[in-house]
Design an enzyme around this catalytic site. Structure first.
Site, mmCIF file in Angstrom:
data_model
loop_
_atom_site.group_PDB
_atom_site.id
_atom_site.type_symbol
_atom_site.label_atom_id
_atom_site.label_comp_id
_atom_site.label_asym_id
_atom_site.label_seq_id
_atom_site.Cartn_x
_atom_site.Cartn_y
_atom_site.Cartn_z
ATOM 1 N N LYS A 189 0.864 -1.178 0.000
ATOM 2 C CA LYS A 189 0.000 0.000 0.000
ATOM 3 C C LYS A 189 0.899 1.226 0.000
ATOM 4 O O LYS A 189 1.949 1.234 0.664
ATOM 5 C CB LYS A 189 -0.857 -0.051 1.272
ATOM 6 C CG LYS A 189 -1.930 1.017 1.416
ATOM 7 C CD LYS A 189 -2.725 0.754 2.715
ATOM 8 C CE LYS A 189 -3.877 1.734 2.890
ATOM 9 N NZ LYS A 189 -4.662 1.430 4.122
ATOM 10 N N SER A 236 -9.514 1.283 3.236
ATOM 11 C CA SER A 236 -8.709 2.121 2.368
ATOM 12 C C SER A 236 -7.650 1.366 1.570
ATOM 13 O O SER A 236 -7.121 1.914 0.607
ATOM 14 C CB SER A 236 -8.024 3.207 3.195
ATOM 15 O OG SER A 236 -7.119 2.622 4.110
ATOM 16 N N SER A 251 -9.628 -1.250 7.178
ATOM 17 C CA SER A 251 -9.039 -0.964 5.868
ATOM 18 C C SER A 251 -8.333 -2.135 5.195
ATOM 19 O O SER A 251 -8.003 -2.054 4.016
ATOM 20 C CB SER A 251 -8.058 0.202 5.973
ATOM 21 O OG SER A 251 -8.775 1.415 6.058
#
Lengths: 96, 460
Positions: free
Chosen positions: B67, B142, B166
């Protein structure tokens, strides 16, 4: 419902160091009112004599030896991250 | 592809071929917008070093993705924001370093909601990621990019961060395994901070055994993150028989999608058929978890994001005349609306006059929630329920109403606030083919137990 005024939005923006674009203010006013209205449901809870929880590790007073750790990063590498550098110093715009 | 299949491929061909193939697949799948940047040059150099024997380890040559809020070499670390669009990390996150020490090869940086603020990856300053199963739908968030790139089989695993769901929610939306560790189990050094009391690092994988291997590698104490716990993670080869499992009835109400409930009930039946004792339990404080979360997390992130001031690094606004203008314009230009919304909520609940009513009350309510969990775990080994109330929703469906967006995290925030481990594993698909995840939650430091149970439930 918590009513957040336009002035409240501008005050919160100032506290948050945000110079908001005019087009964003109305939307944020509605959103902040809704969100703060939603979270107010916590007022229904009786929290008398309940201790607050700020962290969940169970760790306390974590110590380490006071020795220098080499992170392997040079001054030049860190300075290279700044918008503007002159003579090994971060240059900022004149504001006075 | 599993990690062991990839390792076999590397053995019979080369790490270079495997990494080249992974990069090629990433490019072929560009339309999903799962990645913000590739780190091809560095990846191929490392692949050659695996082939020459210079790099070895349990993951030697295995490609992965992180990420883009993890500092890593080979491409900027943007946190999907204009603020850090050109930020080239001078160091790597501990989790990335640990994977590299085992020979793994990072091929790219995955899309996210800017600064990890969101639950759909639609808040990325560079455009949303599309769902791996239905491109009209959201990736979840996310960590949406990490979930989608894993689901598309571009890489066998990816790293994400989970502050309120997330990792687990996008894992559920894309049909992969997602692990949120116990708070403090994995070092956060080198990861862009959001809410310090709930931020946790974890992984995505296509199967449980791979998630266990990655968890084993990244867990453990780190001198550079003083909130880390001594390493407790050890893969449990066999699931403990006859576990007492509580189905959280508060997550199975009529408001939850009926096909989601159906899949969870099928999973429960399968647990029973394997000899586990499942009964319904109540977690009344779950109703308040989202309200607690949306006070505490904005409060913490408003403080963590104060560092983006346009002075030392990151974006700096041009043509300013005063210091206030420098800060204000830099932050206005560098943050997306959701960042601003949360920062301002944080400023509100922490400001004098409101602190006790909002922030302190939320921290007390958090104690009540934790007490409920602790009490349940005196009687139950594991709690179970859906990961999210619905399968992936349509792109744009919830962007106009922040509360509607936040509600999708209602089942994942409780464990985040309590610092408990929780994993999402695929529980099947609905009639439309969208994936549904089941969430297993356990007491602190029980992730190895949760994972072994989930592995014993996988269809072979």
């Amino acid at each position: 419902m918590t009513q957040i005024s336009r002035d409240d939005v501008l005050y919160l923006a100032q506290l948050s160091s945000l110079e908001l674009d005019e087009t964003e203010i109305d939307g944020l006013q509605a959103d902040l009112s809704n969100i703060l209205g939603y979270v107010q449901q916590l007022n229904k809870l009786d929290t008398t004599n309940v201790e607050p929880t700020y962290q969940v590790t169970g760790l306390s007073s974590v110590w380490r030896d006071d020795t220098v750790i080499d992170f392997g990063i040079s001054r030049q590498e860190l300075l290279a991250l700044s918008p503007e550098v002159v003579d090994n110093q971060i240059k900022v715009p004149k504001v006075l | 592809m599993t990690i062991s299949e990839i390792l076999n491929q590397i053995k019979s061909t080369s790490a270079r071929l495997v990494v080249e193939n992974s990069i090629k697949l990433a490019k072929e799948n560009e339309s999903y917008h799962a990645l913000l940047n590739l780190t091809s040059e560095r990846a191929l150099k490392r692949a050659d070093e695996v082939d020459s024997g210079k790099i070895t380890g349990r993951l030697a040559g295995v490609p992965f993705v992180v990420k883009d809020n993890f500092l890593a070499f080979g491409a900027p670390t943007t946190a999907a924001s204009k603020m850090l669009e050109n930020f080239n990390a001078p160091l790597q996150a501990t989790a990335v370093e640990k994977l590299e020490a085992e020979g793994a090869i990072c091929i790219g940086k995955a899309n996210l909601d800017a600064f990890a603020h969101g639950g759909s990856t639609e808040n990325s300053a560079f455009g949303p990621t599309k769902n791996a199963i239905d491109t009209d739908r959201v990736a979840g968030g996310s960590s949406g990019g990490s979930a989608v790139i894993t689901a598309l089989n571009v890489v066998p695993f990816a790293l994400g961060s989970d502050t309120g769901g997330s990792i687990r929610q996008p894992a559920s939306y894309n049909g992969v395994v997602g692990v949120k560790s116990t708070y403090g189990a994995v070092s956060r050094y080198g990861v862009v901070a959001m809410a310090s009391s709930t931020d946790v690092i974890g992984s995505f994988a296509t199967n449980v055994a791979d998630a266990e291997l990655v968890t084993d590698i990244i867990s453990g104490r780190d001198e550079r993150d003083m909130t880390t716990l001594p390493d407790f993670f050890k893969v449990q080869p066999n699931a403990k028989p006859g576990q007492k499992i509580g189905l959280v009835s508060d997550f199975m109400t009529d408001g939850v999608d009926s096909e989601v409930r159906e899949k969870i009930n099928q999973y429960v039946e399968k647990l029973r058929s394997k000899g586990h004792d499942v009964s319904e339990v109540n977690l009344p404080m779950a109703e308040y978890a989202l309200a607690i979360y949306y006070i505490i997390v904005p409060a913490e992130l408003s403080s963590n994001l104060a560092r983006y001031d346009g002075i030392r690094y990151g974006h700096r606004a041009e043509g300013i005349k005063t210091l206030a203008e420098l800060y204000g314009k830099t932050r206005d230009q560098g943050f997306v609306t959701e960042n601003k919304r949360r920062i301002m909520i944080g400023s509100y609940v922490l400001s004098s006059g409101y602190f006790d009513a909002y922030y302190l009350q939320a921290q007390k309510a958090r104690t009540l929630l934790i007490n409920e969990f602790d009490k349940l775990f005196e009687k139950y080994d594991v709690l179970i329920g859906p990961t999210a109330p619905t399968p992936a929703f349509k792109l744009g469906e919830n962007t106009a109403d922040p509360i509607k967006m936040y509600i999708n995290d209602i089942m994942t925030v409780p464990t985040s606030l309590a610092g408990l481990p929780a994993i999402s594993v695929p529980a099947g698909t609905n009639k439309a083919g969208l994936s549904i995840g089941v969430q297993l939650m356990g007491p602190r430091q029980s992730e190895a137990m949760l994972l072994s149970l989930a592995r014993s439930m996988e269809d072979k």
